[in-house]
Design an enzyme around this catalytic site. Structure first.
Site, PDB file in Angstrom:
ATOM      1  CB  ILE A  17      -4.261   5.893   4.734  1.00  0.00           C
ATOM      2  CG1 ILE A  17      -4.664   4.554   5.363  1.00  0.00           C
ATOM      3  CG2 ILE A  17      -5.313   6.970   5.016  1.00  0.00           C
ATOM      4  CD1 ILE A  17      -4.672   4.541   6.881  1.00  0.00           C
ATOM      5  CG  ASP A  35       5.414  10.058   1.324  1.00  0.00           C
ATOM      6  OD1 ASP A  35       6.440   9.604   1.893  1.00  0.00           O
ATOM      7  OD2 ASP A  35       4.288   9.583   1.510  1.00  0.00           O
ATOM      8  CB  VAL A  83       5.784  16.067   7.808  1.00  0.00           C
ATOM      9  CG1 VAL A  83       5.009  15.910   6.520  1.00  0.00           C
ATOM     10  CG2 VAL A  83       5.940  14.741   8.553  1.00  0.00           C
ATOM     11  CE1 TYR A  91       0.481   1.285  12.160  1.00  0.00           C
ATOM     12  CE2 TYR A  91       0.017   1.083   9.839  1.00  0.00           C
ATOM     13  CZ  TYR A  91      -0.191   0.674  11.130  1.00  0.00           C
ATOM     14  OH  TYR A  91      -1.055  -0.363  11.391  1.00  0.00           O
ATOM     15  CE1 TYR A 102       1.364   5.136  14.272  1.00  0.00           C
ATOM     16  CE2 TYR A 102      -0.262   4.006  15.622  1.00  0.00           C
ATOM     17  CZ  TYR A 102       0.084   4.662  14.454  1.00  0.00           C
ATOM     18  OH  TYR A 102      -0.868   4.855  13.479  1.00  0.00           O
ATOM     19  CB  VAL A 147      -6.658   1.180   7.600  1.00  0.00           C
ATOM     20  CG1 VAL A 147      -7.191   1.311   6.190  1.00  0.00           C
ATOM     21  CG2 VAL A 147      -7.274   2.214   8.516  1.00  0.00           C
TER      22      VAL A 147
END
Ligand code: NAD
Length: 254
Positions: free
Chosen positions: A26, A45, A65, A95, A160, A193
């Site tokens: 995404i 990333d 992050v 994820y 999650y 998605v």
């Protein structure tokens, strides 16, 4: 002010947007879409980009992050290159690396802590890192990518869903703190998605059944999220804050 007028719902050309988790999935689609609209995009990333960032005029910065020092480097690099930060899209998350869905009793403390460190702490650290710049500019947009698993109560994914529920809570809380600085903070909660990560976690039968449950009964692509992200990064969304926009083709209604 950004120099050029723009189509409603698109980000203004020249808008400086930082997209985390922009190497694939995404985040890569969002980076490409925003760059195509004329934004100055910086992606971050822990893995190398799986798409042609240079060819799209995008700057890629290796960054974790969950790590404070990474955020300092990311903000400094963006400011060196573009002089401002108009929008932050907090998209990075654990994820794809979640492994098989399993009962909450089988999740280890290490897995729980890692998911929280990236998915929740990462979002908080990101907002904290860009805040001085956005406050000084008197303008900023933050878009936090949550998940409709929070609204659906999806089972066997407890760490999650908890991490994404916290993202929605953080969005509301920080929105109230920074509105007077000209900064808006919103979340987008995507439904399922179809990315490489999703296909690794769910079989095709599950994906087809999920598609059939939608009011708009089709499979969801990363591109279905892009216009909502652009809008929330644009100046025109300036009176919307603290909200969570569910983009799932009409499954969960808030
Ligand atoms: N795919 C879906 O169905 C779906 C649904 C709802 C929400 N989401 C959310 O959308 C976002 C993108 O999901 P995706 O499907 O592209 O997943 P993905 O796993 O393909 O992408 C996540 C990206 O984040 C990066 N990342 C992971 N840890 C990081 C860290 N510590 N620092 C920096 N980057 C890191 C990964 O390397 C990867 O490029 C995530 O926040 C995810 O939770 C996805």
């Amino acid at each position: 002010m950004n120099p050029m007028p723009t189509a409603p719902g698109s980000v203004e050309p020249g808008t400086v947007v930082l997209v985390t988790g922009g190497a694939r999935g995404i985040g890569a689609t969002l980076g490409r879409h925003l760059a195509a609209e004329g934004a100055a995009v910086v992606t971050a990333d822990v893995v190398e980009p799986a798409w042609d960032v240079d060819g799209s005029g995008v700057t890629h910065v290796p960054a974790d992050v969950s790590d404070e020092a990474s955020w300092r480097h990311l903000v400094d690099t963006t400011l060196d290159r573009h002089g401002r930060i108009d929008a932050l899209v907090n998209n990075a998350a654990v994820y794809q690396g979640l492994g098989d869905k399993r009962p909450f009793t089988d999740i280890t403390v290490e897995e729980w802590d890692r998911v929280m460190a990236v998915n929740t702490r990462g979002v908080w650290l990101g907002m904290r890192a860009v805040h001085p710049t956005m406050k000084q500019q008197g303008h900023g947009r933050v878009v936090n990518i949550a998940s409709s698993t929070v609204h659906m109560g999806v089972p066997f994914f407890a760490h999650y869903t908890a991490s994404k529920g916290a993202v929605i809570a953080l969005t509301r809380s920080v929105a109230r703190e920074v509105g007077r600085d000209g900064i808006t903070v919103n979340a987008i909660a995507p439904g399922l998605v179809e990315t490489e990560a999703t296909r690794a976690l769910n079989d095709d039968e599950y994906l087809a059944t999920s598609a059939g449950r939608r009011a708009v009964p089709r499979r969801m692509e990363p591109g279905d999220l892009a216009p909502a992200v652009s809008f929330l990064c644009s100046r025109g969304s300036g009176f919307i804050t603290g909200q969570t926009l569910i983009v799932d083709g009409g499954v969960a209604f808030s």
